[in-house]
Scaffold this motif. Structure first.
Motif, PDB file in Angstrom:
ATOM      1  N   ARG A 305      65.665   7.315 -15.917  1.00  0.00           N
ATOM      2  CA  ARG A 305      65.602   7.075 -17.092  1.00  0.00           C
ATOM      3  C   ARG A 305      63.896   7.233 -17.300  1.00  0.00           C
ATOM      4  NH1 ARG A 305      67.181   2.177 -17.795  1.00  0.00           N
ATOM      5  NH2 ARG A 305      69.286   1.818 -17.160  1.00  0.00           N
ATOM      6  N   MET A 306      63.277   6.312 -16.479  1.00  0.00           N
ATOM      7  CA  MET A 306      61.659   6.641 -16.878  1.00  0.00           C
ATOM      8  C   MET A 306      61.796   7.874 -16.996  1.00  0.00           C
ATOM      9  SD  MET A 306      59.861   3.301 -14.906  1.00  0.00           S
ATOM     10  CE  MET A 306      58.427   4.191 -15.582  1.00  0.00           C
ATOM     11  N   LEU A 307      62.319   9.081 -15.999  1.00  0.00           N
ATOM     12  CA  LEU A 307      61.624  10.383 -15.662  1.00  0.00           C
ATOM     13  C   LEU A 307      62.541  11.217 -16.697  1.00  0.00           C
ATOM     14  CD1 LEU A 307      61.198  13.034 -13.800  1.00  0.00           C
ATOM     15  CD2 LEU A 307      63.563  12.956 -12.348  1.00  0.00           C
ATOM     16  N   ALA A 308      63.674  10.768 -17.118  1.00  0.00           N
ATOM     17  CA  ALA A 308      64.126  11.643 -18.557  1.00  0.00           C
ATOM     18  C   ALA A 308      63.092  11.851 -19.626  1.00  0.00           C
ATOM     19  CB  ALA A 308      65.044  11.382 -18.711  1.00  0.00           C
ATOM     20  N   ASN A 309      62.899   9.578 -19.664  1.00  0.00           N
ATOM     21  CA  ASN A 309      62.238   9.675 -21.172  1.00  0.00           C
ATOM     22  C   ASN A 309      60.598  10.819 -21.348  1.00  0.00           C
ATOM     23  OD1 ASN A 309      63.877   8.088 -22.146  1.00  0.00           O
ATOM     24  ND2 ASN A 309      62.950   6.209 -21.483  1.00  0.00           N
ATOM     25  N   ARG A 310      60.021  10.340 -20.011  1.00  0.00           N
ATOM     26  CA  ARG A 310      59.046  11.344 -19.918  1.00  0.00           C
ATOM     27  C   ARG A 310      59.071  12.670 -20.078  1.00  0.00           C
ATOM     28  NH1 ARG A 310      53.627  10.275 -16.595  1.00  0.00           N
ATOM     29  NH2 ARG A 310      52.535  11.751 -16.847  1.00  0.00           N
ATOM     30  N   PHE A 311      59.856  13.687 -19.764  1.00  0.00           N
ATOM     31  CA  PHE A 311      60.535  14.645 -19.546  1.00  0.00           C
ATOM     32  C   PHE A 311      60.519  15.052 -21.259  1.00  0.00           C
ATOM     33  CE2 PHE A 311      61.919  16.162 -15.379  1.00  0.00           C
ATOM     34  CZ  PHE A 311      60.747  16.910 -15.656  1.00  0.00           C
ATOM     35  N   VAL A 312      61.078  14.469 -22.406  1.00  0.00           N
ATOM     36  CA  VAL A 312      61.406  14.509 -23.590  1.00  0.00           C
ATOM     37  C   VAL A 312      60.180  14.110 -24.390  1.00  0.00           C
ATOM     38  CG1 VAL A 312      64.024  13.960 -23.586  1.00  0.00           C
ATOM     39  CG2 VAL A 312      62.534  12.324 -24.143  1.00  0.00           C
ATOM     40  N   THR A 313      59.471  13.774 -24.116  1.00  0.00           N
ATOM     41  CA  THR A 313      58.635  12.944 -24.675  1.00  0.00           C
ATOM     42  C   THR A 313      57.256  13.245 -24.361  1.00  0.00           C
ATOM     43  OG1 THR A 313      58.376  10.563 -23.948  1.00  0.00           O
ATOM     44  CG2 THR A 313      59.581  11.058 -25.989  1.00  0.00           C
ATOM     45  N   HIS A 314      56.730  13.573 -22.751  1.00  0.00           N
ATOM     46  CA  HIS A 314      55.436  13.861 -23.007  1.00  0.00           C
ATOM     47  C   HIS A 314      54.806  15.463 -22.678  1.00  0.00           C
ATOM     48  CE1 HIS A 314      52.032  12.409 -19.680  1.00  0.00           C
ATOM     49  NE2 HIS A 314      51.762  13.764 -19.588  1.00  0.00           N
ATOM     50  N   HIS A 315      54.676  15.306 -24.109  1.00  0.00           N
ATOM     51  CA  HIS A 315      54.354  16.819 -24.497  1.00  0.00           C
ATOM     52  C   HIS A 315      53.047  17.108 -24.174  1.00  0.00           C
ATOM     53  CE1 HIS A 315      58.253  16.868 -26.814  1.00  0.00           C
ATOM     54  NE2 HIS A 315      57.710  15.957 -27.169  1.00  0.00           N
ATOM     55  N   VAL A 316      52.009  17.529 -22.809  1.00  0.00           N
ATOM     56  CA  VAL A 316      51.040  17.612 -23.047  1.00  0.00           C
ATOM     57  C   VAL A 316      51.119  19.100 -22.627  1.00  0.00           C
ATOM     58  CG1 VAL A 316      49.156  17.879 -21.399  1.00  0.00           C
ATOM     59  CG2 VAL A 316      50.563  15.919 -21.222  1.00  0.00           C
ATOM     60  N   ALA A 317      50.489  19.611 -23.577  1.00  0.00           N
ATOM     61  CA  ALA A 317      50.111  21.276 -24.015  1.00  0.00           C
ATOM     62  C   ALA A 317      49.506  22.399 -22.956  1.00  0.00           C
ATOM     63  CB  ALA A 317      48.927  22.020 -25.249  1.00  0.00           C
ATOM     64  N   PRO A 318      50.159  23.141 -22.156  1.00  0.00           N
ATOM     65  CA  PRO A 318      49.629  23.201 -20.960  1.00  0.00           C
ATOM     66  C   PRO A 318      48.500  24.536 -21.259  1.00  0.00           C
ATOM     67  CG  PRO A 318      51.352  24.809 -21.955  1.00  0.00           C
ATOM     68  CD  PRO A 318      51.768  24.044 -22.404  1.00  0.00           C
ATOM     69  N   ARG A 319      47.721  25.036 -20.428  1.00  0.00           N
ATOM     70  CA  ARG A 319      46.920  25.567 -19.872  1.00  0.00           C
ATOM     71  C   ARG A 319      46.557  27.545 -20.745  1.00  0.00           C
ATOM     72  NH1 ARG A 319      43.909  25.423 -14.394  1.00  0.00           N
ATOM     73  NH2 ARG A 319      45.483  27.092 -13.772  1.00  0.00           N
ATOM     74  N   THR A 320      45.556  27.511 -21.772  1.00  0.00           N
ATOM     75  CA  THR A 320      46.338  28.945 -22.298  1.00  0.00           C
ATOM     76  C   THR A 320      46.490  30.224 -21.434  1.00  0.00           C
ATOM     77  OG1 THR A 320      43.904  29.020 -22.724  1.00  0.00           O
ATOM     78  CG2 THR A 320      45.418  27.632 -23.900  1.00  0.00           C
ATOM     79  N   ASP A 321      45.761  29.916 -20.168  1.00  0.00           N
ATOM     80  CA  ASP A 321      44.874  30.936 -19.721  1.00  0.00           C
ATOM     81  C   ASP A 321      46.340  31.527 -18.251  1.00  0.00           C
ATOM     82  OD1 ASP A 321      44.548  28.552 -18.267  1.00  0.00           O
ATOM     83  OD2 ASP A 321      43.057  29.786 -16.771  1.00  0.00           O
ATOM     84  N   THR A 322      47.234  30.380 -18.537  1.00  0.00           N
ATOM     85  CA  THR A 322      48.788  30.187 -17.868  1.00  0.00           C
ATOM     86  C   THR A 322      49.860  30.458 -18.011  1.00  0.00           C
ATOM     87  OG1 THR A 322      48.517  28.363 -17.544  1.00  0.00           O
ATOM     88  CG2 THR A 322      47.864  28.829 -16.094  1.00  0.00           C
ATOM     89  N   LYS A 323      51.145  30.597 -17.787  1.00  0.00           N
ATOM     90  CA  LYS A 323      52.494  30.679 -18.007  1.00  0.00           C
ATOM     91  C   LYS A 323      53.178  29.554 -18.434  1.00  0.00           C
ATOM     92  CE  LYS A 323      52.646  36.108 -18.118  1.00  0.00           C
ATOM     93  NZ  LYS A 323      53.105  36.742 -17.880  1.00  0.00           N
ATOM     94  N   GLU A 324      52.065  28.440 -18.037  1.00  0.00           N
ATOM     95  CA  GLU A 324      53.356  27.373 -18.004  1.00  0.00           C
ATOM     96  C   GLU A 324      53.929  27.194 -18.734  1.00  0.00           C
ATOM     97  OE1 GLU A 324      50.432  24.941 -17.087  1.00  0.00           O
ATOM     98  OE2 GLU A 324      49.808  24.821 -15.090  1.00  0.00           O
ATOM     99  N   ILE A 325      55.363  26.381 -18.686  1.00  0.00           N
ATOM    100  CA  ILE A 325      56.184  25.761 -19.480  1.00  0.00           C
ATOM    101  C   ILE A 325      56.308  24.507 -19.561  1.00  0.00           C
ATOM    102  CG2 ILE A 325      58.992  26.268 -19.521  1.00  0.00           C
ATOM    103  CD1 ILE A 325      58.475  28.346 -17.597  1.00  0.00           C
ATOM    104  N   LEU A 354      67.715  14.797 -26.621  1.00  0.00           N
ATOM    105  CA  LEU A 354      66.685  15.093 -27.342  1.00  0.00           C
ATOM    106  C   LEU A 354      65.607  13.910 -27.611  1.00  0.00           C
ATOM    107  CD1 LEU A 354      69.317  17.260 -29.733  1.00  0.00           C
ATOM    108  CD2 LEU A 354      67.370  17.889 -27.444  1.00  0.00           C
ATOM    109  N   LYS A 355      66.209  12.823 -26.681  1.00  0.00           N
ATOM    110  CA  LYS A 355      65.038  11.367 -27.544  1.00  0.00           C
ATOM    111  C   LYS A 355      65.315  10.917 -26.587  1.00  0.00           C
ATOM    112  CE  LYS A 355      68.628   8.986 -30.582  1.00  0.00           C
ATOM    113  NZ  LYS A 355      68.743   7.627 -31.009  1.00  0.00           N
ATOM    114  N   PRO A 356      63.991   9.643 -26.382  1.00  0.00           N
ATOM    115  CA  PRO A 356      64.265   8.725 -25.181  1.00  0.00           C
ATOM    116  C   PRO A 356      65.099   7.523 -25.433  1.00  0.00           C
ATOM    117  CG  PRO A 356      62.259   8.654 -27.102  1.00  0.00           C
ATOM    118  CD  PRO A 356      62.337   9.443 -27.344  1.00  0.00           C
ATOM    119  N   ASN A 357      65.301   7.737 -23.968  1.00  0.00           N
ATOM    120  CA  ASN A 357      66.304   6.352 -23.585  1.00  0.00           C
ATOM    121  C   ASN A 357      65.680   4.691 -23.431  1.00  0.00           C
ATOM    122  OD1 ASN A 357      68.759   5.157 -23.145  1.00  0.00           O
ATOM    123  ND2 ASN A 357      69.176   5.483 -21.158  1.00  0.00           N
TER     124      ASN A 357
END
Length: 738
Positions: A305-325, A354-357
């Motif tokens: 549950r904690m892993l899923a919640n982090r996936f759907v809400t942890h919006h850390v922008a990737p670096r601009t010089d990479t193609k990280e998803i 689509l939202k945290p549990n």
């Protein structure tokens, strides 16, 4: 069925000097820890997570820490004043009362043990780290609460509430909530660890009363297992001004919670936090697929549950010089039929989040807004032992056909059963072989050694990580109680509507709800037939076998879904109508009974489960089944229009719904017990192999004793016990352990 043992918990407290705060206890014990242990090893790399290895009051300048320590000491009662935070040894276990659990907020096992000992001596413990005053705490007339918190504060709330961040940022259950997010609805009952809200910057929070709280709390009148779960602790307002009619309560100290209980906060070890940060970091590769396995009660569901919640809400922008998803949603494959997250016990599912549990499973026994069930399959048992091959086939179908690994753009989390030896280990290795996860997480560092060694070698190049488990010595509910709560919650759901974005419940006993009438004979019958997994009753006994039992509603897409049931696979099946002559036998009541002599299961590639139903009665004269289900009539009529013979009712080894037989008794007794004082019996042992028949006794009070003519209900009076040998006999089978 034999009576079950009761755990006794007491009420006397020991006056062991003035109470101290949890912070002071941690600071005192910190000095005795080895100097070689670094804070990084304890806290992990992600301080924003709910870590039991991190101090709830983050590091600040010395002057700030001094002011905070003084402020907390100002809240302590005078020296020598009697306090009681909930030592509970010696008193009879009352309805819904939460048995004491070891306090765990922190730093290590020694500190946790000390805090638990302090609680047992009646010491006041501090949960929320701030002191309310008019400048940081405001209650509106409509029940909403506005709280201003600086960075690094923690907030513990019991009950049901909506969380809206107006300024700043908070974390809860692994999820990060920001001002642009919608209201996050949180359910924090006493029977589960209470999630902790932590501020990662100066924050303004808005807490809203839950509109669904009243309806789910009404289920307490129908079964005492739902009793004393929320914030029903006091008759008057508390320090924050909340009253017993509010849907939530801010817990500042242990005295703000229900008496004779010990609050357990949701926490995670530092190793968990490091792994969570690693798994959810943006990567320039395909979406990760993480398979989580481990023994029972090791924390698999909590970590998932904690892993899923982090996936759907942890919006850390990737670096601009990479193609990280960067991923904004996640797909959850739940392969544990005993404790599913988004469905009822006995069903596995593939769910898109689509939202945290932020609620326990019994608060969302069916998907609501923000969660989409891509497909579900009925195992028809709360344990994989009924048909392990069918469980694996269902999981592989959900993965290959509906997750579509070659084109998937969302991460996949796979939660597996807690069976890790023998056939259970074969299930895990088969899933690893077909899913090819990017990492396998084993939720125990204590073995079994042969299981860990086998998995480690089987994974080969796939990263394999063993994380510490998270177990609790005390619990107020058994696995059977949780399954009862989840199934009962499902059958009392109100049909969803477009106007309501959340679940609501109907606290009316099932005996007073008008059932659906399903015609089972004639040209326009509503079902293809009844199919039994595992045990096959004689056709003359089918009606008695399914009456009062739970069945799965399964839709057949193609006739080939029934091919595994044929003893002669060379028989040609052109269309569904021809199956009547090949597989179906008519019982004396006229019920179409699909023969399954080999105990096989439907082909999951051509079938899908849409829900569960409770067969309330059989009207042989009219040729009708009286069925209770929370599914909307539009859903059932949809399948009737597409093909009235495509619906199959599947019976198996679902838990016997004994709760449904006694709802009327509890409802009548509730008014005469001053809000419900029935006892909840907690078994000393509750495994998947025993106590799965609802074999627990509660005192329903004198008001219901006169009603003894109800079917399937046996009333025991006084100290009366059942006779020896009356309990259900269970056959132990060779499950591959040899």
């Amino acid at each position: 069925m034999s009576s079950m043992k009761k755990r006794k918990i007491g009420t006397e407290t020991t006056n062991a000097g003035p109470p101290v705060s949890a912070f002071a206890a941690r600071q005192k014990l910190w000095g005795v820890k080895s100097k070689e242990t670094s804070s990084a090893e304890l806290a992990g790399d992600t301080p924003e997570e709910e870590s039991i290895a991190q101090d709830p009051l983050p590091s600040r300048p010395a002057s700030s820490r001094k002011r905070r320590t003084q402020r907390q000491e100002d809240q302590l009662p005078p020296s020598g004043e009697a306090t009681s935070s909930g030592r509970t040894n010696g008193a009879r276990h009352q309805q819904g009362a939460t048995a004491p659990e070891p306090y765990s907020d922190g730093v290590d096992d020694a500190i946790s043990s000390q805090l638990e000992a302090d609680a047992s001596r009646g010491t006041v413990l501090y949960h929320s780290s701030f002191k309310p005053h008019p400048k940081n705490f405001h209650r509106r007339p409509n029940g909403e609460v506005i709280i201003r918190l600086p960075e690094g504060e923690r907030l513990v709330i019991l009950g049901s509430y909506g969380l809206k961040v107006n300024e700043g940022e908070v974390t809860i259950s692994g999820a990060t909530i920001r001002p642009h997010d919608m209201v996050s609805w949180v359910s924090a009952p006493l029977c589960h660890a209470i999630p902790v809200i932590r501020t990662t910057r100066d924050t303004v929070l808005e807490l809203r009363p839950s509109p669904a709280a009243t309806s789910i709390r009404g289920l307490e009148k129908l079964n005492p297992v739902f009793g004393r779960l929320w914030n029903e602790s006091t008759a008057g307002p508390d320090a924050s001004g909340s009253s017993r009619n509010d849907t939530f309560r801010v817990i500042f100290t242990s005295e703000d919670g229900p008496k004779h209980t010990l609050l357990k906060e949701l926490s995670s070890p530092g190793e968990w936090n490091k792994k969570l940060a690693q798994l959810t970091a943006p990567k320039p590769v395909r979406p990760p697929r993480i398979l989580i396995c481990g023994p029972k009660s090791s924390g698999k569901s909590t970590f998932s549950r904690m892993l899923a919640n982090r996936f759907v809400t942890h919006h850390v922008a990737p670096r601009t010089d990479t193609k990280e998803i960067l991923w904004n949603d996640v797909v959850y494959l739940d392969v544990d039929p005993g404790q599913p997250e988004f469905t009822c016990p006995g069903i596995i599912a593939l769910v898109k989040m689509l939202k945290p549990n932020l609620a326990p499973s019994f608060c969302h026994p069916a998907a609501e807004a923000g969660f989409k069930v891509l497909k579900s399959q009925a195992v028809a048992s709360v344990t994989p032992a009924l048909d392990p091959a069918h469980l694996v086939d269902c999981a592989i179908d959900l993965f290959t056909a509906h997750y579509e690994p070659e084109t998937a753009k969302a991460p996949l989390i796979i939660n597996t059963p807690g069976w890790v030896q023998g056939t259970g280990l074969d299930i895990i290795t088969t899933l690893i072989k077909h899913v090819q996860p990017t990492e396998v997480i084993y939720m125990s560092q204590d073995g079994p050694e042969e299981t860990v060694d086998h998995l480690n070698s089987f994974c080969g190049s796939i990263p394999f990580t063993a994380l510490p488990s998270q177990t609790s010595e005390y619990t107020s509910r058994t696995a059977l109680h949780y399954r009862t709560m989840q199934t009962m919650s499902y059958f009392h759901l109100k049909p969803p509507s477009l106007a309501v974005k959340y679940h609501t419940w109907d606290p009316t006993s099932l005996t007073e709800i008008a059932p659906f009438r399903v015609r089972y004979r004639g040209a326009n019958r509503g079902i293809l037939g009844i199919l039994c997994y595992d045990y096959q009753p004689h056709p003359s006994l089918l009606a008695e076998s399914i009456n009062g039992m739970i069945v799965a509603l399964v839709i057949i897409d193609e006739p080939s879904a029934l091919m595994p049931l044929l003893t002669d696979t060379s028989s040609g099946v052109g269309d569904v109508s021809k199956l009547d002559n090949i597989l179906t036998t008519i019982t004396p009541e006229g019920i179409p009974f699909i023969q399954n002599p080999n105990g096989k299961s439907l082909d999951p590639r051509h079938s899908e489960t849409i829900g569960l139903a409770l067969i309330r009665g059989i009207d042989a004269e009219r040729g009708e089944l009286q069925v209770l289900t929370p599914l909307a009539d539009t859903v059932l009529s949809k399948f009737s229009k597409e093909g009235h013979r495509r619906l199959v009712m599947v019976a198996g080894k679902f838990d016997t719904p004994s709760w449904a037989y006694t709802e009327d008794f509890y409802r009548k007794a509730y008014g005469n017990t001053r809000g419900g004082s029935q006892e909840v019996t907690v078994a000393e042992e509750d495994t998947d192999d025993d106590a799965s028949e609802g074999d627990h006794e509660e005192n329903v009070g004198p008001a219901a004793r006169e009603y003894t003519a109800a079917p399937w209900v046996e009333m025991l009076h006084g100290n009366q016990k059942r006779s020896v040998g009356s309990r259900v006999w269970r056959v132990r089978r060779d499950l591959g352990k040899g």
